[in-house]
Design a protein around this motif. Structure first.
Motif, PDB file in Angstrom:
ATOM      1  N   THR A  82       0.799  -1.240   0.007  1.00 19.81           N
ATOM      2  CA  THR A  82      -0.097   0.078   0.057  1.00 19.81           C
ATOM      3  C   THR A  82       0.916   1.210   0.124  1.00 19.81           C
ATOM      4  OG1 THR A  82      -0.143   0.568   2.393  1.00 19.81           O
ATOM      5  CG2 THR A  82      -1.734  -1.385   1.568  1.00 19.81           C
ATOM      6  N   SER A 177      -3.893   1.401   8.720  1.00 20.04           N
ATOM      7  CA  SER A 177      -5.261   1.347   8.760  1.00 20.04           C
ATOM      8  C   SER A 177      -5.655   1.834   7.353  1.00 20.04           C
ATOM      9  CB  SER A 177      -5.774   2.564  10.084  1.00 20.04           C
ATOM     10  OG  SER A 177      -6.956   2.846   9.918  1.00 20.04           O
ATOM     11  N   PRO A 178      -6.950   1.365   7.125  1.00 19.73           N
ATOM     12  CA  PRO A 178      -7.382   1.970   5.992  1.00 19.73           C
ATOM     13  C   PRO A 178      -7.917   3.322   5.996  1.00 19.73           C
ATOM     14  CG  PRO A 178      -8.282  -0.299   6.574  1.00 19.73           C
ATOM     15  CD  PRO A 178      -7.502   0.157   7.661  1.00 19.73           C
ATOM     16  N   THR A 181      -5.496   7.786   4.579  1.00 24.76           N
ATOM     17  CA  THR A 181      -5.515   8.146   3.146  1.00 24.76           C
ATOM     18  C   THR A 181      -4.351   9.229   2.557  1.00 24.76           C
ATOM     19  OG1 THR A 181      -7.021  10.240   3.577  1.00 24.76           O
ATOM     20  CG2 THR A 181      -8.295   8.049   2.978  1.00 24.76           C
TER      21      THR A 181
END
Length: 221
Positions: A82, A177-178, A181
């Motif tokens: 990610t 953590s999603p 951002t």
């Protein structure tokens, strides 16, 4: 204080309708990523530049550097699954103490004034990000309905996002953590406020063919 930029370039080019990763697509004769690196070199040629790429793209990048005789100094680092993990990998190559900017590889039109405002503010407050006002009307979705919102209460966030390097390193020790951002959300999660500075409408992120055409037009100006 010493300055460092981590340029995160992990795009695949799907929204660009291209098999070529978007950071490698040519803009005015050079891959987009080269323009991005050059923008920071133009601001401060002495700053460290760390480019984070997917491991499978690093050989292609070296071939492009040879082809275009691109000699601006930078260190390449393999990214992670990610953006969060890619920035964390990039931070491991940062020489502290330093102010550290994190920038999208496909924002090649960032200007020296915007970069300077972010570094100047981060030097004083520890964390600074560029943002611009919204010009379109916006609505908040509530189930099957929606509600108009006051757009003056919102801002569009850009990069570079600049931080005290020790602060940013501590923030990236958190578990992923999603909700993370961007880098500002990671820093805020560890309790540090983030200051907003004036961004630029030219500082677009190239993700679609229309963005590429707009970037070409802006560069010609």
């Amino acid at each position: 204080m010493k300055k460092t930029v981590i340029i995160v370039a992990g795009g695949k080019g799907e929204r660009m309708q291209s098999t070529l990763p978007k950071q490698f697509i040519e803009l005015n004769g050079l891959p987009i990523l080269m323009h991005t690196i050059a923008a920071f070199a133009a601001y401060d040629s002495a700053m460290d530049c760390i480019v984070v790429l997917p491991a499978g793209q690093m050989a292609h990048w070296q071939q492009l550097c040879t082809l275009h005789r691109f000699a601006l100094p930078h260190l390449t680092v393999a990214g992670g699954p990610t953006r969060f993990h890619s920035v964390r990998n990039g931070l491991q190559a940062v020489r502290l103490p330093s102010l550290v900017a994190v920038h999208d590889g496909v924002r090649p039109l960032v200007d020296r004034d915007t970069i300077g405002r972010c570094f100047d503010c981060a030097r004083q407050q520890g964390a600074a990000i560029p943002a611009t006002p919204l010009t379109d009307s916006i609505r908040m979705l509530r189930g099957d309905s929606s509600q108009a919102c006051d757009r003056s209460l919102f801002r569009l966030v850009q990069t570079p996002q600049v931080f005290d390097g020790d602060l940013l390193s501590r923030a990236y020790e958190q578990d992923y953590s999603p909700a993370f951002t961007d880098d500002a959300s990671v820093v805020e999660a560890c309790g540090h406020p983030v200051a907003l500075v004036e961004g630029s409408t030219r500082n677009i992120k190239i993700t679609t063919p229309m963005d590429l055409k707009l970037a070409e037009m802006l560069m010609q100006q």
